[in-house]
Design a protein around this motif. Sequence first.
Motif, PDB file in Angstrom:
ATOM      1  N   THR A  82       5.165  10.503   0.519  1.00 24.11           N
ATOM      2  CA  THR A  82       5.198   8.705   0.798  1.00 24.11           C
ATOM      3  C   THR A  82       5.744   8.407   1.899  1.00 24.11           C
ATOM      4  OG1 THR A  82       5.619  10.172  -1.211  1.00 24.11           O
ATOM      5  CG2 THR A  82       4.788   8.024  -1.053  1.00 24.11           C
ATOM      6  N   VAL A 114      -5.412   5.807   4.057  1.00 20.50           N
ATOM      7  CA  VAL A 114      -4.399   6.892   3.436  1.00 20.50           C
ATOM      8  C   VAL A 114      -4.910   7.985   3.558  1.00 20.50           C
ATOM      9  CG1 VAL A 114      -3.259   7.461   0.772  1.00 20.50           C
ATOM     10  CG2 VAL A 114      -3.688   4.662   2.359  1.00 20.50           C
ATOM     11  N   VAL A 174      -0.462   4.612  -1.760  1.00 19.37           N
ATOM     12  CA  VAL A 174      -0.039   6.553  -0.824  1.00 19.37           C
ATOM     13  C   VAL A 174      -0.993   6.730  -2.911  1.00 19.37           C
ATOM     14  CG1 VAL A 174       0.722   7.787  -0.380  1.00 19.37           C
ATOM     15  CG2 VAL A 174       1.420   5.192   0.607  1.00 19.37           C
TER      16      VAL A 174
END
Length: 376
Positions: free
Chosen positions: A56, A99, A71
């Motif tokens: 993450t 992302v 995220v």
Amino acid sequence: MTAPPNVTRNSTPPPAHPAQRGRATQRTETQPRPKRPVSMAVWTPVMSGVLVLSVTVAVTIGSADISMLDVWRSIGAHIGLDRLGLEPAALSRQLDGIVWDVRLPRVLTAAAVGAALALCGAVMQTLTRNPLADPYLLGLSSGASVGAVIVLVLGVSQFALPVAAFGGALLALTATLTLANRRGELPPTRTVLAGLAVSYLCSAITSFVIFWSATGDSYRGILSWLLGSLGGKSWDDVAIVTTAVVVIGAALLTRTRTLDAFAFGDGTASALGVNVNATRWTMLSLVALLTGAAVAVSGAIGFVGLMIPHAVRLMAGAGHKRVLPLAALVGASFMIWADTLARTMFDPRELPVGVVTAFLGAPAFAILLRRRRMSR
């Protein structure tokens, strides 16, 4: 015949003085007890949490301003996590593309490659009874590089890359073990020397192929790949390495007791009913396949398979039921942060990740060696 004076048969030593008994008891109580390894019930959730957090946080690092919540919003938009209360619609298309299409595949590829190399190193060190064994040292990475470079130079389909890398790794492994074999045994020093010889031969073949066939800017791309690079990875790369790690890792986890037997030597393993030669070749073939999948995606990366298993054994003990899953988790987290350093340290220029692992791995391995010597 009479006994000498003041000496009786079957005499027993006089009882110790109470003060002496107290001192003996005190010495026994103050002796250091051996440390018991921490339970897997502790290590597994801790390292799993570290891995999820590493994925993450690593995705958020870069020029674009992305938060950890962004995220998971992007992940939720693509795999259906709306039920958890995340609002994927709140994330713009541009950030979602950064992302999902750019950063997350690269980070997950790094995690899978780190897990694969750490597993390979742990298994090879046990099967060869050599603490210096890893895919890089025994020629597997160099052999896989030969197959992969031939595919890259010839311009063959990318689907042939993992197959060629596996073939090269298996041939290099066969050559190393054939050279090192002595009356059915694999002496550690002889195995390392054989691995170095095969590695140098494969490196020479790779250099010759590049010199003879590469043209234009292909030199730069192949050199970057040979030093280890995770740039531009896609979900196809994630699927290749992750599938290899899951399938082969599961097969290796079913043989943890066999690996424990190998740790005590071939004679002990044979006495416990293990077919030593067949089992060794089968498991090393699985390691070659896993190494080929990792090298085909990331290039040749050193020190991960050498260093991570030793660090895990210091943390959790030598039992392979502990070592294999923890090595995969620790190797995945380590590779994520090594790749993050590689792409951000000299931004906008990017270092090959193999350079970063060498810079981090060499001093860390020296510290591990010092700690092992002091503990002995």
